[in-house]
Structures are given as C-alpha cells and as structure tokens.
Motif scaffolding. Structure first.
Motif, short mmCIF file in Angstrom:
data_model
loop_
_atom_site.label_atom_id
_atom_site.label_comp_id
_atom_site.label_asym_id
_atom_site.label_seq_id
_atom_site.Cartn_x
_atom_site.Cartn_y
_atom_site.Cartn_z
N UNK A 41 31.83 74.50 63.24
CA UNK A 41 31.30 73.32 62.58
C UNK A 41 31.70 73.26 61.10
N UNK A 42 32.38 74.29 60.62
CA UNK A 42 32.85 74.33 59.23
C UNK A 42 34.35 74.06 59.21
N UNK A 43 34.73 73.08 58.40
CA UNK A 43 36.13 72.70 58.33
C UNK A 43 36.69 72.95 56.93
N UNK A 44 38.00 72.94 56.85
CA UNK A 44 38.73 73.08 55.59
C UNK A 44 39.82 72.02 55.60
N UNK A 45 39.88 71.24 54.54
CA UNK A 45 40.93 70.24 54.40
C UNK A 45 41.65 70.49 53.09
N UNK A 46 42.95 70.66 53.18
CA UNK A 46 43.82 70.80 52.00
C UNK A 46 44.88 69.73 52.18
N UNK A 47 44.78 68.66 51.42
CA UNK A 47 45.68 67.54 51.64
C UNK A 47 45.95 66.76 50.36
N UNK A 48 47.20 66.72 49.95
CA UNK A 48 47.67 65.89 48.83
C UNK A 48 46.76 65.96 47.61
N UNK A 49 46.42 67.16 47.20
CA UNK A 49 45.61 67.35 46.00
C UNK A 49 44.12 67.27 46.22
N UNK A 50 43.69 67.03 47.46
CA UNK A 50 42.26 66.96 47.77
C UNK A 50 41.86 68.21 48.57
N UNK A 51 40.74 68.82 48.18
CA UNK A 51 40.23 70.03 48.81
C UNK A 51 38.80 69.77 49.29
N UNK A 52 38.49 70.16 50.53
CA UNK A 52 37.14 70.03 51.06
C UNK A 52 36.88 71.18 52.02
N UNK A 53 35.75 71.86 51.83
CA UNK A 53 35.39 72.95 52.72
C UNK A 53 33.89 72.92 52.98
N UNK A 54 33.51 73.04 54.26
CA UNK A 54 32.10 73.08 54.63
C UNK A 54 31.83 72.24 55.86
N UNK A 55 30.53 72.01 56.10
CA UNK A 55 30.10 71.21 57.23
C UNK A 55 30.04 69.74 56.80
N UNK A 56 29.70 68.87 57.74
CA UNK A 56 29.66 67.44 57.44
C UNK A 56 28.63 67.10 56.37
N UNK A 57 27.46 67.75 56.43
CA UNK A 57 26.40 67.41 55.49
C UNK A 57 26.38 68.28 54.24
N UNK A 58 26.83 69.50 54.33
CA UNK A 58 26.87 70.39 53.16
C UNK A 58 28.30 70.89 53.01
N UNK A 59 28.94 70.50 51.92
CA UNK A 59 30.33 70.90 51.70
C UNK A 59 30.64 70.85 50.20
N UNK A 60 31.73 71.49 49.87
CA UNK A 60 32.25 71.45 48.51
C UNK A 60 33.58 70.72 48.57
#
Length: 116
Positions: A41-60
């Motif tokens: 349920x925890x994802x990591x997105x590294x895309x075109x200068x955008x970074x996102x890590x965490x679950x849908x409701x709690x993430x950085x």
C-alpha cells in the motif's frame, strides 16, 4: 604566450563545466512508479522532478534535484511540500533491474521497491 592562452582556455572550460551542479537527465534511469515490496500500500513516484512516497492518505511529496553518484546510485535532494513545507531531505536511490532501494539521508536501512 600560446601556453597562457591554452591554460586560460582549459581553466575556463573546467570552470564552466565544473559549475554544473545537477544533470536534468540524471534521474531518467530511476524514474517511474514503484510499490514497496513488504508493504504494497506504500508507493514511490520519481517522475520529472516530482517525488512522492507513502500511502494515499499519508505521504511525503515534493520536488527533487538528482545527482548521479555511482554507476546505479543517485542522490535526490528533495524539497518537500504540503504538511512538510520548507523541509529538505536527501534520498539515496540505488537501482537493480526492476527494483530500487531507497535510503533516507544516506543512513539506516534501505527500503526495497518494485517497478509497477
């Protein structure tokens, strides 16, 4: 005189190329969407200068600048947004095939993610 011109040219070229701090294409090898192997349920997105890590409701999330530091290893300087507005962090990302391993601030254990 020729030696002075040559030395000046070399020094100028090294100065200009050496001042480059980030390669915009540095992270292209690690860009993508990933899911954490031990907690899907925890994802990591590294895309075109955008970074996102965490679950849908709690993430950085935030923006990053990437630096290639070794053959398959990258340093991401992340400037966080939303609840963490203004916070900065470093994430070391190591790539092996369809997997990336992240390490916060270059310390502690690595977290394993599989490419989606």
């Amino acid at each position: 005189m020729k030696k002075l011109i040559y030395l000046t040219t070399v020094l100028l070229a090294v100065t200009i190329l050496g001042c480059r701090t980030a390669d915009p294409k540095a992270a292209s090898a690690i860009e993508g969407s990933y899911v954490r192997v031990d907690k899907p349920n925890i994802t990591l997105i590294i895309q075109e200068g955008h970074y996102k890590q965490g679950a849908a409701d709690i993430h950085a999330e935030g923006t990053y600048t990437a630096y290639k530091i070794a053959e398959n290893k990258y340093k991401l300087n992340v400037a966080y947004h939303e609840q963490l507005e203004g916070a900065k962090g470093t994430v070391i990302v190591r790539k092996e095939g369809d997997f990336v391993y992240t390490q916060e601030d270059g310390e502690g254990p690595e977290t394993k993610f599989k490419k989606q």
